[in-house]
Write an enzyme that holds these catalytic residues in place. Structure first.
Site, PDB file in Angstrom:
ATOM      1  N   GLY A   1       0.805  -1.252  -0.269  1.00 39.64           N
ATOM      2  CA  GLY A   1       0.044   0.072  -0.080  1.00 39.64           C
ATOM      3  C   GLY A   1       0.864   1.288  -0.188  1.00 39.64           C
ATOM      4  O   GLY A   1       1.931   1.229  -0.650  1.00 39.64           O
TER       5      GLY A   1
ATOM      6  N   ASP B   1      -1.886  -3.553  -9.977  1.00 41.48           N
ATOM      7  CA  ASP B   1      -1.717  -4.104 -11.349  1.00 41.48           C
ATOM      8  C   ASP B   1      -0.713  -2.995 -11.978  1.00 41.48           C
ATOM      9  O   ASP B   1      -0.092  -3.411 -12.912  1.00 41.48           O
ATOM     10  CB  ASP B   1      -3.182  -3.989 -12.269  1.00 41.48           C
ATOM     11  CG  ASP B   1      -4.147  -4.639 -11.640  1.00 41.48           C
ATOM     12  OD1 ASP B   1      -4.081  -5.536 -10.575  1.00 41.48           O
ATOM     13  OD2 ASP B   1      -5.323  -4.566 -11.192  1.00 41.48           O
TER      14      ASP B   1
END
Ligand code: ATP
Ligand code: MG
Length: 311
Positions: free
Chosen positions: A223, A253
């Site tokens: 994150g 992604d």
């Protein structure tokens, strides 16, 4: 050429409503439809970066047709090739409802169509042909639709390795566990997926354990804390220079696209990692998965600090 595999393609539908209230009726202010599924997001980012990319997986029904129509319409200067395998079932939709008061999105994900045994075999044949034609890397991304064998990723990894093509796995749960045993070159879990796989919350310890379980290298995305990579020739951490607020969907992604584009260009690990972190952070600033803010990417890249991992 990089190949991305998205077995569970989706048409991502986003509804914008002034305020989301359960059990109430809503006026949709705006509805947006986009090709979805992790490998398609990876492919769009790769193509935008200038890399030739082929997408495979399954597509069927009206949502599948819309995905293919949009892939053909987005030009990317001809860099994105649609090699999706047609199926009788209907490609799923995901629906995200965005609350106009800034309270985030509520997501509904359909499981996907049932894929027949013959359709799975057709995909394997097409995939083998694509590998034989030569590729820099293949990315295996996301969930498995019903009907696809649980060992699907293991089989796709074995095929890639037999063809001498570098293979990255980004999956979760049993599909990840089974895939890992086939020894992918690189595993890209997020913090939760890595902890779920190994039982260790501390990322470095967990990444070491994932390597013991079969991954040749692990690039864990953490994150806003950035990424950690443990590879045979060293380990590094990199963090974005600032914590950003925006839409983190698809940031992982973009990290995959950053890692594989860097590999295809022959960049060493620290530069690949810096690219993945800057690109994924710039994705948080873009409204849709599979897109990034190019100006933010250019600004962030030289500011990403890469340091050796502690072990
Ligand atoms: N708030 C943030 N600020 C800056 N960068 C971020 C932020 N959130 C994510 N990133 C960047 O995006 C990368 C991937 O994020 P994350 O670990 O959440 O991926 P993920 O859960 O796999 O995402 P997805 O599967 O939805 O694409 C991080 O390694 C980091 O570089
Ligand atoms: Mg992810």
């Amino acid at each position: 050429m990089i190949i991305t595999v998205t077995l569970n393609v989706a048409l991502d539908v986003t509804y914008h409503v002034p305020a989301l209230v359960p059990q109430a009726s809503h006026r949709v202010v705006e509805a947006v439809e986009r090709p979805g599924g992790k490998g398609l997001n990876v492919a769009r980012v790769l193509a935008a970066l200038g890399h030739p990319v082929a997408v495979t997986g399954f597509a069927g029904g009206p949502a599948g047709e819309e995905v293919r129509r949009q892939l053909a319409a987005a030009t990317y200067a001809g860099r994105l090739t649609d090699a999706l395998v047609p199926i009788a079932g209907k490609t799923r939709r995901t629906v995200g409802v965005v609350d106009g008061r800034g309270r985030g999105a509520t997501q509904f994900n359909e499981p996907g169509p049932t894929v027949g045994a013959g359709e799975w075999q057709a995909l394997l044949t097409a995939y083998r042909d694509m590998l034989a034609a030569g590729a820099d890397a293949v990315a295996l991304c996301g969930s498995l639709p019903p009907g696809v064998p649980i060992g699907a990723y293991a089989e796709l990894i074995r095929e890639a390795r037999a063809a001498g093509v570098y293979v990255l796995l980004d999956a979760e749960g049993p599909a990840l566990r089974r895939g890992l045993a086939a020894r992918p070159d690189l595993l890209k879990p997020n913090a939760g997926e890595l902890a779920g796989l190994t039982g260790f919350a501390e990322p470095e310890r967990a990444a070491r354990d994932a390597r013991r379980r079969g991954a040749r290298a692990v690039a864990a995305s953490l994150g806003a804390d950035g990424m950690l990579v443990l590879a045979g020739d060293g380990g590094w951490r990199a963090a974005p220079p600032v914590r950003l607020t925006g839409n983190p969907t698809g940031a992982g992604d973009s990290a995959v696209a950053g890692l594989l584009s860097g590999l295809a260009e022959g960049l060493p690990w620290p530069a690949r990692l810096a690219r993945a972190v800057a690109l994924s952070a710039a994705t948080v600033l873009a409204p849709a998965a599979g897109e990034y803010d190019p100006a933010a990417y250019a600004d962030l890249l030289p500011r990403v600090e890469v340091v050796p991992a502690t072990s």
